[in-house]
Design a protein around this motif. Structure first.
Motif, PDB file in Angstrom:
ATOM      1  N   GLU A 173     -35.016   5.150 -20.528  1.00 32.82           N
ATOM      2  CA  GLU A 173     -35.293   6.638 -20.568  1.00 32.82           C
ATOM      3  C   GLU A 173     -34.670   7.497 -21.452  1.00 32.82           C
ATOM      4  O   GLU A 173     -35.173   8.325 -22.352  1.00 32.82           O
ATOM      5  CB  GLU A 173     -35.161   7.214 -19.188  1.00 32.82           C
ATOM      6  CG  GLU A 173     -36.466   6.685 -18.538  1.00 32.82           C
ATOM      7  CD  GLU A 173     -37.775   6.989 -18.894  1.00 32.82           C
ATOM      8  OE1 GLU A 173     -38.000   7.853 -19.649  1.00 32.82           O
ATOM      9  OE2 GLU A 173     -38.554   5.990 -18.823  1.00 32.82           O
ATOM     10  N   ILE A 174     -33.386   7.183 -21.726  1.00 31.81           N
ATOM     11  CA  ILE A 174     -32.728   7.917 -22.648  1.00 31.81           C
ATOM     12  C   ILE A 174     -33.010   7.574 -23.991  1.00 31.81           C
ATOM     13  O   ILE A 174     -33.215   8.479 -24.771  1.00 31.81           O
ATOM     14  CB  ILE A 174     -31.160   7.861 -22.750  1.00 31.81           C
ATOM     15  CG1 ILE A 174     -30.517   8.360 -21.362  1.00 31.81           C
ATOM     16  CG2 ILE A 174     -30.177   8.108 -23.829  1.00 31.81           C
ATOM     17  CD1 ILE A 174     -29.144   7.762 -20.877  1.00 31.81           C
ATOM     18  N   ALA A 175     -33.258   6.391 -24.464  1.00 31.66           N
ATOM     19  CA  ALA A 175     -33.834   6.049 -25.617  1.00 31.66           C
ATOM     20  C   ALA A 175     -35.159   6.556 -26.054  1.00 31.66           C
ATOM     21  O   ALA A 175     -35.329   7.026 -27.114  1.00 31.66           O
ATOM     22  CB  ALA A 175     -33.665   4.528 -25.802  1.00 31.66           C
ATOM     23  N   ARG A 176     -36.112   6.478 -24.919  1.00 33.57           N
ATOM     24  CA  ARG A 176     -37.295   7.262 -25.018  1.00 33.57           C
ATOM     25  C   ARG A 176     -37.237   8.577 -25.283  1.00 33.57           C
ATOM     26  O   ARG A 176     -37.744   9.158 -26.384  1.00 33.57           O
ATOM     27  CB  ARG A 176     -38.153   6.954 -23.963  1.00 33.57           C
ATOM     28  CG  ARG A 176     -39.744   7.238 -24.191  1.00 33.57           C
ATOM     29  CD  ARG A 176     -40.523   6.989 -22.876  1.00 33.57           C
ATOM     30  NE  ARG A 176     -40.022   7.919 -21.671  1.00 33.57           N
ATOM     31  CZ  ARG A 176     -40.494   9.300 -21.562  1.00 33.57           C
ATOM     32  NH1 ARG A 176     -41.348   9.864 -22.500  1.00 33.57           N
ATOM     33  NH2 ARG A 176     -39.999  10.191 -20.411  1.00 33.57           N
ATOM     34  N   LEU A 177     -36.310   9.319 -24.745  1.00 38.00           N
ATOM     35  CA  LEU A 177     -36.311  10.661 -24.942  1.00 38.00           C
ATOM     36  C   LEU A 177     -35.807  10.990 -26.274  1.00 38.00           C
ATOM     37  O   LEU A 177     -36.057  12.156 -27.043  1.00 38.00           O
ATOM     38  CB  LEU A 177     -35.373  11.311 -23.841  1.00 38.00           C
ATOM     39  CG  LEU A 177     -36.187  11.328 -22.309  1.00 38.00           C
ATOM     40  CD1 LEU A 177     -35.143  11.773 -21.502  1.00 38.00           C
ATOM     41  CD2 LEU A 177     -37.437  12.331 -22.365  1.00 38.00           C
ATOM     42  N   LEU A 178     -34.696  10.185 -26.705  1.00 39.41           N
ATOM     43  CA  LEU A 178     -33.984  10.304 -28.097  1.00 39.41           C
ATOM     44  C   LEU A 178     -35.181  10.210 -29.094  1.00 39.41           C
ATOM     45  O   LEU A 178     -35.170  11.067 -30.036  1.00 39.41           O
ATOM     46  CB  LEU A 178     -32.899   9.668 -28.152  1.00 39.41           C
ATOM     47  CG  LEU A 178     -31.797   9.776 -27.372  1.00 39.41           C
ATOM     48  CD1 LEU A 178     -30.605   8.723 -27.860  1.00 39.41           C
ATOM     49  CD2 LEU A 178     -31.050  11.121 -27.769  1.00 39.41           C
ATOM     50  N   SER A 179     -36.092   9.164 -28.684  1.00 39.35           N
ATOM     51  CA  SER A 179     -37.207   9.027 -29.830  1.00 39.35           C
ATOM     52  C   SER A 179     -38.093  10.122 -30.091  1.00 39.35           C
ATOM     53  O   SER A 179     -38.782  10.482 -30.770  1.00 39.35           O
ATOM     54  CB  SER A 179     -37.987   7.675 -29.526  1.00 39.35           C
ATOM     55  OG  SER A 179     -38.831   7.867 -28.369  1.00 39.35           O
ATOM     56  N   LEU A 180     -38.445  11.140 -28.707  1.00 41.47           N
ATOM     57  CA  LEU A 180     -39.336  12.166 -28.861  1.00 41.47           C
ATOM     58  C   LEU A 180     -38.661  13.235 -29.373  1.00 41.47           C
ATOM     59  O   LEU A 180     -39.227  14.234 -29.435  1.00 41.47           O
ATOM     60  CB  LEU A 180     -39.495  12.483 -27.249  1.00 41.47           C
ATOM     61  CG  LEU A 180     -40.421  11.557 -26.696  1.00 41.47           C
ATOM     62  CD1 LEU A 180     -40.662  11.927 -25.155  1.00 41.47           C
ATOM     63  CD2 LEU A 180     -41.900  11.208 -27.210  1.00 41.47           C
ATOM     64  N   GLY A 181     -37.173  13.476 -29.887  1.00 38.70           N
ATOM     65  CA  GLY A 181     -36.628  14.322 -30.297  1.00 38.70           C
ATOM     66  C   GLY A 181     -35.403  14.889 -29.672  1.00 38.70           C
ATOM     67  O   GLY A 181     -34.948  16.116 -30.008  1.00 38.70           O
ATOM     68  N   ALA A 182     -35.128  14.435 -28.546  1.00 32.78           N
ATOM     69  CA  ALA A 182     -33.986  14.864 -27.859  1.00 32.78           C
ATOM     70  C   ALA A 182     -32.539  14.589 -28.685  1.00 32.78           C
ATOM     71  O   ALA A 182     -32.749  13.651 -29.488  1.00 32.78           O
ATOM     72  CB  ALA A 182     -33.767  14.337 -26.413  1.00 32.78           C
TER      73      ALA A 182
END
Length: 141
Positions: free
Chosen positions: A105-114
């Motif tokens: 989830e951290i990786a996914r959120l980083l890919s969204l711009g977090a």
């Protein structure tokens, strides 16, 4: 008597931030009633300056809300404010995904711009503090 709450997040671009958080949480941006908004402008209760177009829909400029597909969770409203974020949040959201999903989830959120800010642990609990595209801190645990 118990009260319901909604969480309000100050924002410079509330519609874009609502879109981001809806994607991040798997929630939905609440639709706004274009006919009602148009009628309020026509009747003089609002002005064109109170509205804008977002994703080809007429919306209130002041804000946008997201809600969970599961009932009973608080609504989150993103509200336009004139000032930018300048200091650390005094209140933040914790996104509970469980230890087995945390890194994905951290990786996914980083890919969204977090942006990842730091990581912490206390006893068996571990979490990462991230920031959304406007710099609002939140934790993934």
């Amino acid at each position: 008597m118990a009260f319901d709450i909604q969480v309000v997040v100050d924002s410079s671009a509330p519609h874009e931030l609502a879109d981001w958080w809806a994607e991040a949480l798997g929630w939905q941006v609440e639709p706004q009633d274009e006919a009602f908004i148009s009628r309020m402008v026509q009747e003089g209760a609002a002005t064109e300056a109170d509205t804008m177009r977002h994703r080809d829909a007429l919306v209130w400029r002041l804000g946008a809300a997201i809600s969970s597909p599961e009932p009973g969770r608080p609504r989150v409203l993103f509200q336009r404010v004139p000032e930018s974020k300048t200091v650390k949040n005094r209140l933040h959201l914790d996104v509970h995904v469980g230890p087995e999903r945390r890194e994905a989830e951290i990786a996914r959120l980083l890919s969204l711009g977090a942006a990842e800010l730091w990581r912490e642990s206390q006893g068996p609990m571990q979490w990462a503090t991230l920031a959304d595209p406007e710099g609002n801190e939140f934790c993934v645990a």
